[in-house]
Design a protein around this motif. Structure first.
Motif, PDB file in Angstrom:
ATOM      1  N   PHE A 190      -2.082  63.706  36.844  1.00  0.00           N
ATOM      2  CA  PHE A 190      -2.548  64.308  35.617  1.00  0.00           C
ATOM      3  C   PHE A 190      -1.137  64.698  35.184  1.00  0.00           C
TER       4      PHE A 190
ATOM      5  N   GLY B 222       3.810  69.333  35.817  1.00  0.00           N
ATOM      6  CA  GLY B 222       3.640  70.403  34.936  1.00  0.00           C
ATOM      7  C   GLY B 222       2.644  71.406  35.721  1.00  0.00           C
TER       8      GLY B 222
ATOM      9  N   PRO C 201       1.961  78.178  28.397  1.00  0.00           N
ATOM     10  CA  PRO C 201       0.986  77.088  27.856  1.00  0.00           C
ATOM     11  C   PRO C 201       0.052  76.660  28.906  1.00  0.00           C
TER      12      PRO C 201
ATOM     13  N   LEU D  11       4.388  69.623  40.114  1.00  0.00           N
ATOM     14  CA  LEU D  11       5.753  69.676  39.910  1.00  0.00           C
ATOM     15  C   LEU D  11       6.189  70.565  38.632  1.00  0.00           C
ATOM     16  N   GLU D  12       7.193  71.526  38.871  1.00  0.00           N
ATOM     17  CA  GLU D  12       7.453  72.275  37.904  1.00  0.00           C
ATOM     18  C   GLU D  12       8.897  72.732  38.105  1.00  0.00           C
ATOM     19  N   ARG D  13       9.519  72.583  36.855  1.00  0.00           N
ATOM     20  CA  ARG D  13      11.205  72.872  36.686  1.00  0.00           C
ATOM     21  C   ARG D  13      11.615  74.224  36.282  1.00  0.00           C
TER      22      ARG D  13
ATOM     23  N   TYR E 293      -2.433  77.534  37.214  1.00  0.00           N
ATOM     24  CA  TYR E 293      -3.770  77.650  36.655  1.00  0.00           C
ATOM     25  C   TYR E 293      -4.570  76.491  36.748  1.00  0.00           C
ATOM     26  N   SER E 294      -4.152  75.229  36.391  1.00  0.00           N
ATOM     27  CA  SER E 294      -4.928  73.999  36.303  1.00  0.00           C
ATOM     28  C   SER E 294      -5.046  73.424  37.681  1.00  0.00           C
TER      29      SER E 294
ATOM     30  N   ASP F 222       1.067  66.824  32.224  1.00  0.00           N
ATOM     31  CA  ASP F 222       0.884  68.101  31.256  1.00  0.00           C
ATOM     32  C   ASP F 222       1.931  68.756  31.329  1.00  0.00           C
ATOM     33  N   ALA F 223       3.341  67.869  31.138  1.00  0.00           N
ATOM     34  CA  ALA F 223       4.610  68.501  31.000  1.00  0.00           C
ATOM     35  C   ALA F 223       5.373  68.237  29.547  1.00  0.00           C
ATOM     36  N   ALA F 224       6.533  68.170  29.579  1.00  0.00           N
ATOM     37  CA  ALA F 224       7.521  67.872  28.243  1.00  0.00           C
ATOM     38  C   ALA F 224       6.934  66.515  27.421  1.00  0.00           C
TER      39      ALA F 224
ATOM     40  N   ALA G 193       3.237  75.015  35.584  1.00  0.00           N
ATOM     41  CA  ALA G 193       3.411  76.155  34.779  1.00  0.00           C
ATOM     42  C   ALA G 193       2.905  77.278  35.828  1.00  0.00           C
TER      43      ALA G 193
ATOM     44  N   GLU H 259       0.093  66.381  40.191  1.00  0.00           N
ATOM     45  CA  GLU H 259       0.119  67.011  38.660  1.00  0.00           C
ATOM     46  C   GLU H 259       1.569  67.213  38.156  1.00  0.00           C
TER      47      GLU H 259
ATOM     48  N   ASP I 181      13.229  68.884  38.375  1.00  0.00           N
ATOM     49  CA  ASP I 181      12.670  68.158  37.340  1.00  0.00           C
ATOM     50  C   ASP I 181      11.702  67.017  37.637  1.00  0.00           C
ATOM     51  N   ALA I 182      10.563  66.770  37.119  1.00  0.00           N
ATOM     52  CA  ALA I 182       9.759  65.632  37.532  1.00  0.00           C
ATOM     53  C   ALA I 182      10.604  64.231  37.534  1.00  0.00           C
TER      54      ALA I 182
ATOM     55  N   MET J 155      -3.706  74.963  30.253  1.00  0.00           N
ATOM     56  CA  MET J 155      -4.866  74.232  29.349  1.00  0.00           C
ATOM     57  C   MET J 155      -5.752  75.176  29.091  1.00  0.00           C
TER      58      MET J 155
HETATM   59  N1  SAM Z   1      -0.797  72.314  33.863  1.00  0.00           N
HETATM   60  C1  SAM Z   1      -0.506  73.612  33.529  1.00  0.00           C
HETATM   61  C2  SAM Z   1      -2.048  74.451  33.352  1.00  0.00           C
HETATM   62  O1  SAM Z   1      -2.822  73.798  32.594  1.00  0.00           O
HETATM   63  O2  SAM Z   1      -1.931  75.390  34.010  1.00  0.00           O
HETATM   64  C3  SAM Z   1       0.135  73.855  32.314  1.00  0.00           C
HETATM   65  C4  SAM Z   1       1.619  73.182  32.188  1.00  0.00           C
HETATM   66  S1  SAM Z   1       2.573  73.541  30.860  1.00  0.00           S
HETATM   67  C5  SAM Z   1       1.622  72.758  29.764  1.00  0.00           C
HETATM   68  C6  SAM Z   1       3.823  72.430  31.065  1.00  0.00           C
HETATM   69  C7  SAM Z   1       4.764  72.876  32.240  1.00  0.00           C
HETATM   70  O3  SAM Z   1       5.599  71.611  32.652  1.00  0.00           O
HETATM   71  C8  SAM Z   1       5.756  74.018  31.935  1.00  0.00           C
HETATM   72  O4  SAM Z   1       5.598  75.033  32.779  1.00  0.00           O
HETATM   73  C9  SAM Z   1       7.054  73.254  31.881  1.00  0.00           C
HETATM   74  O5  SAM Z   1       8.190  74.212  32.407  1.00  0.00           O
HETATM   75  C10 SAM Z   1       6.948  71.994  32.837  1.00  0.00           C
HETATM   76  N2  SAM Z   1       7.592  70.898  32.667  1.00  0.00           N
HETATM   77  C11 SAM Z   1       8.210  70.328  31.390  1.00  0.00           C
HETATM   78  N3  SAM Z   1       8.954  69.375  31.716  1.00  0.00           N
HETATM   79  C12 SAM Z   1       8.933  69.163  32.945  1.00  0.00           C
HETATM   80  C13 SAM Z   1       9.656  68.351  33.972  1.00  0.00           C
HETATM   81  N4  SAM Z   1      10.563  67.371  33.302  1.00  0.00           N
HETATM   82  N5  SAM Z   1       9.697  68.605  35.151  1.00  0.00           N
HETATM   83  C14 SAM Z   1       8.743  69.517  35.548  1.00  0.00           C
HETATM   84  N6  SAM Z   1       8.320  70.398  34.919  1.00  0.00           N
HETATM   85  C15 SAM Z   1       8.333  70.307  33.771  1.00  0.00           C
END
Ligand code: SAM
Length: 215
Positions: free
Chosen positions: A128, A59, A33, A81-83, A64-65, A130-132, A61, A57, A110-111, A35
């Motif tokens: 920014f 999230g 997912p 940050l990405e988990r 990309y963003s 953009d995560a859970a 993923a 940022e 985990d953020a 943006m």
């Molecule tokens: N910002 C990215 C983009 O637009 O290219 C999209 C991010 S996507 C919507 C959300 C990401 O956040 C996912 O890859 C997920 O694994 C990660 N995520 C969710 N909860 C998280 C947490 N507690 N800590 C780190 N990463 C997390």
């Protein structure tokens, strides 16, 4: 945003080429997912106005963003940050290929447990989120102390496909997520330390500007 207006705006955007196009295709094929085009176009316009030097940022993923943001804002450095391990690795690969690896620092984990490490790259002009979706308030409270005065926190997905504004959620699970987002929106709009506006672009972006302490 209404579908026909959204589609019209999207039809006007310049299609992405090269690596960004490849990333969009990868995301679509692997259901990552990222943006969506209209939302990120709006976010980039606001970021260009703000012209931050450092952005955190939550999230990444596949990066990309982060790449779109460094391409749009000259000199911007992003800590992200990405988990999810596969996404973290993919993001590293794409960012190396882009040549922007000196401007984007990806932290794995985990953020909610990365604050100390992330703080080494701060303070930040922008954050920014953009995560859970269920954790937005916790992310905000954990990382807001790393934001400079006058800095901005951007939160994506605050309208959550229109469900936040009353469109019927199709499942109980989605209904629960909607409640978390609407609780977050109410809390955010009433936050005394920030001036917040919601832009109904993409999936809904909240823009929260940190007030100066003298006010
Ligand atoms: N910002 C990215 C983009 O637009 O290219 C999209 C991010 S996507 C919507 C959300 C990401 O956040 C996912 O890859 C997920 O694994 C990660 N995520 C969710 N909860 C998280 C947490 N507690 N800590 C780190 N990463 C997390």
């Amino acid at each position: 945003m209404k579908d026909d207006i959204h589609d019209y705006i999207e039809s006007l955007l310049t299609p992405r080429e090269g690596l960004l196009d490849e990333m969009e295709q990868y995301a679509a094929e692997h259901r990552v997912p990222i943006m969506e085009p209209v939302g990120i176009d709006t976010l980039l316009a606001v970021l260009k106005l703000q012209n931050p030097a450092r952005l955190l940022e939550i999230g990444t993923a596949i990066g990309y963003s982060a790449l779109r943001m460094t391409a749009a804002v000259p000199g911007l450095r992003v800590t992200t940050l990405e988990r999810d391990e596969d996404r973290f690795e993919k993001a590293n690969q794409y960012i190396s290929r882009s040549g922007d690896q000196d401007r984007i620092h990806i932290l794995f984990g985990d953020a909610l447990e990365l604050a100390e490490k992330a703080a080494e790259d701060g303070p930040f002009d922008a954050i920014f989120i953009d995560a859970a979706k269920g954790q937005y308030r916790r992310f905000f409270e954990l990382y807001a102390p790393m934001l400079k005065q006058g800095g901005v926190i951007y939160s994506d997905n605050v309208l959550f496909k229109g469900y936040a504004a009353g469109v019927d959620a199709p499942t109980k699970r989605i209904e629960k997520m909607v409640r978390k987002i609407t609780d977050y929106n109410q809390w955010l709009m009433a936050h005394p330390g920030y001036d917040t506006s919601i832009i109904p672009s993409g999936d809904g972006i909240a823009i929260s500007i940190k007030r100066s302490e003298e006010k």
